[in-house]
Scaffold this active site. Sequence first.
Site, PDB file in Angstrom:
ATOM      1  N   TYR A 162      35.487  46.337  42.503  1.00  0.00           N
ATOM      2  CA  TYR A 162      34.454  45.805  41.609  1.00  0.00           C
ATOM      3  C   TYR A 162      33.067  46.251  42.074  1.00  0.00           C
ATOM      4  O   TYR A 162      32.675  45.980  43.216  1.00  0.00           O
ATOM      5  CB  TYR A 162      34.579  44.285  41.617  1.00  0.00           C
ATOM      6  CG  TYR A 162      33.499  43.502  40.914  1.00  0.00           C
ATOM      7  CD1 TYR A 162      33.072  43.828  39.636  1.00  0.00           C
ATOM      8  CD2 TYR A 162      32.925  42.390  41.537  1.00  0.00           C
ATOM      9  CE1 TYR A 162      32.100  43.082  39.000  1.00  0.00           C
ATOM     10  CE2 TYR A 162      31.952  41.634  40.906  1.00  0.00           C
ATOM     11  CZ  TYR A 162      31.539  41.986  39.640  1.00  0.00           C
ATOM     12  OH  TYR A 162      30.574  41.238  39.009  1.00  0.00           O
ATOM     13  N   ASP A 190      40.161  37.416  46.503  1.00  0.00           N
ATOM     14  CA  ASP A 190      39.455  37.093  45.262  1.00  0.00           C
ATOM     15  C   ASP A 190      40.498  37.011  44.151  1.00  0.00           C
ATOM     16  O   ASP A 190      41.040  38.021  43.707  1.00  0.00           O
ATOM     17  CB  ASP A 190      38.418  38.172  44.966  1.00  0.00           C
ATOM     18  CG  ASP A 190      37.656  37.918  43.672  1.00  0.00           C
ATOM     19  OD1 ASP A 190      37.920  36.893  43.014  1.00  0.00           O
ATOM     20  OD2 ASP A 190      36.814  38.759  43.310  1.00  0.00           O
ATOM     21  N   ILE A 206      40.103  35.570  41.003  1.00  0.00           N
ATOM     22  CA  ILE A 206      39.399  35.051  39.837  1.00  0.00           C
ATOM     23  C   ILE A 206      40.118  35.353  38.519  1.00  0.00           C
ATOM     24  O   ILE A 206      39.897  34.687  37.511  1.00  0.00           O
ATOM     25  CB  ILE A 206      37.949  35.600  39.797  1.00  0.00           C
ATOM     26  CG1 ILE A 206      37.112  34.827  38.784  1.00  0.00           C
ATOM     27  CG2 ILE A 206      37.951  37.096  39.506  1.00  0.00           C
ATOM     28  CD1 ILE A 206      35.643  35.169  38.830  1.00  0.00           C
ATOM     29  N   LYS A 255      36.295  33.758  34.116  1.00  0.00           N
ATOM     30  CA  LYS A 255      37.235  34.685  33.483  1.00  0.00           C
ATOM     31  C   LYS A 255      38.367  33.942  32.778  1.00  0.00           C
ATOM     32  O   LYS A 255      38.547  34.071  31.576  1.00  0.00           O
ATOM     33  CB  LYS A 255      37.820  35.644  34.532  1.00  0.00           C
ATOM     34  CG  LYS A 255      36.789  36.296  35.432  1.00  0.00           C
ATOM     35  CD  LYS A 255      35.764  37.114  34.671  1.00  0.00           C
ATOM     36  CE  LYS A 255      34.777  37.777  35.632  1.00  0.00           C
ATOM     37  NZ  LYS A 255      33.714  38.522  34.933  1.00  0.00           N
TER      38      LYS A 255
END
Length: 502
Positions: free
Chosen positions: A216, A301, A303, A339
């Site tokens: 990312y 992570d 998410i 998200k």
Amino acid sequence: MRLVVPLQGVAQGRGGLLLGSVIPCALFCFLQLYFKRRRSPSDPPPPSTSSSNQPGMTRHSSLSNLLSRGPLRISSLATSIAKPDDSPYYMGLDKASEDPYNRIANPDGVIQLGLSENRLCFDLIEKWTSENLRDWVMGREGGDLSISGIATYQPYDGTMKLKMAMAGFMSRVIGRDVSYEPSQMVLTAGVTPAIETLCFCLADHGNAFLVPTPYYPSFDRDMKWRTGVELIPVHCRSKDDFVLSISVLDQAFNQTRKRETKIRGILLSNPANPVGNLLSREMLEALLKFAEEKNIHIISDEIFAGSIYEEKEFVSIAEVVGSEDVDKNRVHIVYGLSKDLFLPGVRVGMIYSFNENVLAAARKLTRFSSVSAPTQRLLVSMLSDTRFIVEYIQTNKKRIQDMRDLFVAGLEELGIKCTDSRSSLYCWADMRNLIPTYGEKGELELWEKLLNVGKINLTPGSACHCIEPGWFRCCFTTLDKEDVHVVMERIRKVVGSRTSCG
């Protein structure tokens, strides 16, 4: 009574008042003229006391002093941050925000495919909010509005009510009887401060984290700007479906140590952003053993954990830690609601850690990034509505899959293949045969042409530290189904001659 005026002895009787006033004024003017004629022409004029001239003298001397001092300084950190963004990721986002596409209001605008924002179930969020506004403000228990629950200080790291609601939501998202302990949670104003807080807790300035690529683009901001940590790319390749291997990780670790840089941890993105693949249970177990061997931390992570579809199995590292004999103190999870629940503007993130020292430090650091009390009250109501949450999760997965299938089918008609991922809000598209020259320069030429001519904003792989040029991240959940055809037509016009060749 006779009025006494100047020169009364000269001017008596009628007219005395008038003459007594005029004569002194005339004498004053005469003396002024006399002294002015006697002053030498070479003498400089006396400094004026008028307000208009006085600042001019002061300004002249101040300007000289300022020029000798040089420009006013700001911190080196602020100077580096204030520089214009040179990443195509941020440049594309800015371009799309300046001229956003709208099917009716602005059909010639830039179509946003660079932002991983899930708008497919916004209607469900809007419906719930309109139906539950009173419960949100007043509280589900009813009764009078308690201002003390909003206006007074609340725990910086989040209320226990919201932590319990988050734990329940995450258990429903992950499934398979994975449970979370609210006391091990620290809530933050978004995932960005959650990751940054963990960097502050786990590493010192100049220390490093290993990050599998492609990754990312905003990690370079979120983790590095204020903490001063380094990110070491661990390059994964298309021949391995961009899946991380322990051998590649070990190689990156050893090369970094040779530079005498201390490695404090690994940052994982699971599901992966931007590729969309998932880490298997076996890989997570191997990563835990690697972390123990090297005595480093793992940040996972997760998410996009709730954006899995087509019966793919997502395995949280929390599940592996719960079933394996491993050192839990080195495992830390970040999650948020931007998200899976499409609430990016609400700004709610979370640190879930098994390390009490990390939790203690993170709780104190959240004074700089705490979630507002009204936001927490809203989320307690929403996340506690079991029927709504179950319906939302099911509907969201179905809509993501439908949009993904439609979008990928359109790319395939243009001869553009995507990796076989069944998670997250984007696809990882292979446009290597479309770039004019093989390399980062050719990739950016295609990106600029798609952005400025086709008016489509994609994220080029180089912005994600992808070692192979020609890959692009396409976020399709920002679209309506009617817009997919428009996207494909714009791509066809830009690279039609090449796509027709397959």
